[in-house]
Scaffold this motif. Structure first.
Motif, PDB file in Angstrom:
ATOM      1  N   PHE A  62       0.762  -1.190  -0.004  1.00  0.00           N
ATOM      2  CA  PHE A  62      -0.050  -0.138   0.173  1.00  0.00           C
ATOM      3  C   PHE A  62       0.899   1.203   0.325  1.00  0.00           C
ATOM      4  O   PHE A  62       0.931   2.083  -0.772  1.00  0.00           O
ATOM      5  CB  PHE A  62      -0.963  -0.014   1.329  1.00  0.00           C
ATOM      6  N   LEU A  63       1.898   1.383   1.074  1.00  0.00           N
ATOM      7  CA  LEU A  63       2.799   2.483   1.134  1.00  0.00           C
ATOM      8  C   LEU A  63       3.805   2.768   0.034  1.00  0.00           C
ATOM      9  O   LEU A  63       3.946   3.805  -0.460  1.00  0.00           O
ATOM     10  CB  LEU A  63       3.503   2.559   2.373  1.00  0.00           C
ATOM     11  N   SER A  64       4.179   1.386  -0.791  1.00  0.00           N
ATOM     12  CA  SER A  64       4.764   1.384  -1.663  1.00  0.00           C
ATOM     13  C   SER A  64       4.329   2.224  -3.103  1.00  0.00           C
ATOM     14  O   SER A  64       5.042   2.621  -3.951  1.00  0.00           O
ATOM     15  CB  SER A  64       5.447   0.001  -2.063  1.00  0.00           C
ATOM     16  N   LEU A  65       2.866   2.247  -3.094  1.00  0.00           N
ATOM     17  CA  LEU A  65       2.140   3.029  -4.191  1.00  0.00           C
ATOM     18  C   LEU A  65       2.163   4.329  -4.213  1.00  0.00           C
ATOM     19  O   LEU A  65       1.483   5.087  -4.980  1.00  0.00           O
ATOM     20  CB  LEU A  65       0.861   2.552  -4.376  1.00  0.00           C
ATOM     21  N   LEU A  66       2.710   4.961  -3.183  1.00  0.00           N
ATOM     22  CA  LEU A  66       2.774   6.506  -2.917  1.00  0.00           C
ATOM     23  C   LEU A  66       4.037   7.249  -3.139  1.00  0.00           C
ATOM     24  O   LEU A  66       5.086   6.512  -3.073  1.00  0.00           O
ATOM     25  CB  LEU A  66       2.469   6.793  -1.473  1.00  0.00           C
ATOM     26  N   THR A  67       4.079   8.320  -3.699  1.00  0.00           N
ATOM     27  CA  THR A  67       5.317   9.140  -3.592  1.00  0.00           C
ATOM     28  C   THR A  67       5.631   9.428  -2.121  1.00  0.00           C
ATOM     29  O   THR A  67       5.085   9.506  -1.433  1.00  0.00           O
ATOM     30  CB  THR A  67       5.062  10.395  -4.635  1.00  0.00           C
ATOM     31  N   ASP A  68       7.059   9.685  -2.213  1.00  0.00           N
ATOM     32  CA  ASP A  68       7.605  10.122  -0.687  1.00  0.00           C
ATOM     33  C   ASP A  68       6.746  11.455  -0.266  1.00  0.00           C
ATOM     34  O   ASP A  68       6.801  11.548   1.042  1.00  0.00           O
ATOM     35  CB  ASP A  68       9.094  10.261  -0.851  1.00  0.00           C
ATOM     36  N   ASP A  69       6.419  12.272  -0.974  1.00  0.00           N
ATOM     37  CA  ASP A  69       5.955  13.456  -0.601  1.00  0.00           C
ATOM     38  C   ASP A  69       4.481  13.586  -0.821  1.00  0.00           C
ATOM     39  O   ASP A  69       3.735  14.594  -1.153  1.00  0.00           O
ATOM     40  CB  ASP A  69       6.534  14.710  -1.452  1.00  0.00           C
ATOM     41  N   VAL A  70       3.704  12.469  -0.796  1.00  0.00           N
ATOM     42  CA  VAL A  70       2.237  12.166  -1.135  1.00  0.00           C
ATOM     43  C   VAL A  70       1.622  13.163  -0.211  1.00  0.00           C
ATOM     44  O   VAL A  70       1.771  13.623   1.050  1.00  0.00           O
ATOM     45  CB  VAL A  70       1.768  10.832  -0.705  1.00  0.00           C
ATOM     46  N   ILE A  71       0.572  13.891  -0.838  1.00  0.00           N
ATOM     47  CA  ILE A  71      -0.356  14.812  -0.172  1.00  0.00           C
ATOM     48  C   ILE A  71      -1.435  13.751   0.324  1.00  0.00           C
ATOM     49  O   ILE A  71      -2.335  13.377  -0.622  1.00  0.00           O
ATOM     50  CB  ILE A  71      -0.697  16.014  -0.859  1.00  0.00           C
ATOM     51  N   HIS A  72      -2.137  14.004   1.432  1.00  0.00           N
ATOM     52  CA  HIS A  72      -3.165  13.267   2.124  1.00  0.00           C
ATOM     53  C   HIS A  72      -4.251  14.389   2.611  1.00  0.00           C
ATOM     54  O   HIS A  72      -3.975  14.734   3.665  1.00  0.00           O
ATOM     55  CB  HIS A  72      -2.713  12.242   2.984  1.00  0.00           C
ATOM     56  N   ASP A  73      -5.360  14.571   1.925  1.00  0.00           N
ATOM     57  CA  ASP A  73      -6.600  15.252   2.440  1.00  0.00           C
ATOM     58  C   ASP A  73      -7.299  14.700   3.155  1.00  0.00           C
ATOM     59  O   ASP A  73      -8.126  13.767   2.427  1.00  0.00           O
ATOM     60  CB  ASP A  73      -7.025  16.174   1.292  1.00  0.00           C
ATOM     61  N   ILE A  74      -7.347  14.761   4.518  1.00  0.00           N
ATOM     62  CA  ILE A  74      -8.345  13.650   5.275  1.00  0.00           C
ATOM     63  C   ILE A  74      -9.843  14.323   5.214  1.00  0.00           C
ATOM     64  O   ILE A  74      -9.938  15.528   5.410  1.00  0.00           O
ATOM     65  CB  ILE A  74      -7.716  13.557   6.737  1.00  0.00           C
ATOM     66  N   ASN A  75     -10.748  13.366   5.088  1.00  0.00           N
ATOM     67  CA  ASN A  75     -12.072  13.964   5.049  1.00  0.00           C
ATOM     68  C   ASN A  75     -12.248  14.694   6.426  1.00  0.00           C
ATOM     69  O   ASN A  75     -12.113  14.684   7.370  1.00  0.00           O
ATOM     70  CB  ASN A  75     -12.903  12.697   5.278  1.00  0.00           C
ATOM     71  N   GLN A  76     -12.713  15.913   6.140  1.00  0.00           N
ATOM     72  CA  GLN A  76     -13.382  16.751   6.933  1.00  0.00           C
ATOM     73  C   GLN A  76     -12.362  17.156   8.021  1.00  0.00           C
ATOM     74  O   GLN A  76     -12.423  17.189   9.297  1.00  0.00           O
ATOM     75  CB  GLN A  76     -14.516  16.582   7.825  1.00  0.00           C
ATOM     76  N   GLY A  77     -10.833  17.081   7.606  1.00  0.00           N
ATOM     77  CA  GLY A  77      -9.575  17.249   8.589  1.00  0.00           C
ATOM     78  C   GLY A  77      -8.647  17.850   8.063  1.00  0.00           C
ATOM     79  O   GLY A  77      -8.812  18.686   7.001  1.00  0.00           O
ATOM     80  N   LYS A  78      -7.401  17.828   8.569  1.00  0.00           N
ATOM     81  CA  LYS A  78      -6.264  18.556   7.884  1.00  0.00           C
ATOM     82  C   LYS A  78      -5.660  17.811   6.728  1.00  0.00           C
ATOM     83  O   LYS A  78      -5.935  16.689   6.389  1.00  0.00           O
ATOM     84  CB  LYS A  78      -5.368  18.756   9.002  1.00  0.00           C
ATOM     85  N   ARG A  79      -4.611  18.557   6.043  1.00  0.00           N
ATOM     86  CA  ARG A  79      -3.993  18.082   4.951  1.00  0.00           C
ATOM     87  C   ARG A  79      -2.570  17.613   5.609  1.00  0.00           C
ATOM     88  O   ARG A  79      -2.087  18.517   6.534  1.00  0.00           O
ATOM     89  CB  ARG A  79      -3.583  19.188   3.953  1.00  0.00           C
ATOM     90  N   GLU A  80      -2.147  16.356   5.416  1.00  0.00           N
ATOM     91  CA  GLU A  80      -0.769  15.989   5.691  1.00  0.00           C
ATOM     92  C   GLU A  80      -0.027  15.699   4.515  1.00  0.00           C
ATOM     93  O   GLU A  80      -0.425  15.204   3.439  1.00  0.00           O
ATOM     94  CB  GLU A  80      -0.968  14.521   6.782  1.00  0.00           C
TER      95      GLU A  80
END
Length: 135
Positions: A24-42
């Motif tokens: 799962f994690l290997s399919l992400l870029t190292d600087d992946v942007i994750h916009d959490i539902n009704q939450g913050k951006r990581e």
């Protein structure tokens, strides 16, 4: 639709459903942007990994009825699905967990870069989820 991008998103969700966090994690870029539902951006794979560790501790989920779409150039994708879940451990700021089951329609939007997920934005109805686990 771009089949390479469709295949990437299928792999992403297959790894999620089998709890294969390494794949799962290997399919992400190292600087992946994750916009959490009704939450913050990581930002970053490390932050995403921590998020998933918390999710896997508190919830057991399977995603079904998956529909995946992609732009012709493969740079963007979207997925619609149903989350079949079980609320295992109480999550901060949410109702107490006691094994409640839930069924929740959800969706996600992706940005793809060099055949990896560079951004994911998830959407679901939090009010619906709270109502289901509060009964």
């Amino acid at each position: 639709m771009n089949q390479n991008t469709i295949n990437l998103i299928e792999q992403y969700y297959a790894a999620f459903n089998s709890a294969d966090m390494e794949t799962f994690l290997s399919l992400l870029t190292d600087d992946v942007i994750h916009d959490i539902n009704q939450g913050k951006r990581e930002i970053g794979k490390e932050a995403f990994s921590r998020f998933m560790a918390c999710m896997n501790f508190n919830y057991k989920e399977q995603l079904v009825d998956m529909v995946i779409m992609a732009t012709p150039d493969g740079s963007r994708a979207a997925a619609e699905f149903v989350v079949l879940g079980k609320y295992l451990k109480s999550d901060e700021g949410l109702p107490a967990a006691n094994g409640q089951e839930y069924k929740l329609p959800a969706g996600a939007f992706f940005e793809i870069c060099e055949n990896k997920v560079a951004r994911i934005t998830n959407y679901y109805n939090l009010e619906d989820w709270i109502a289901q686990v509060s009964d």
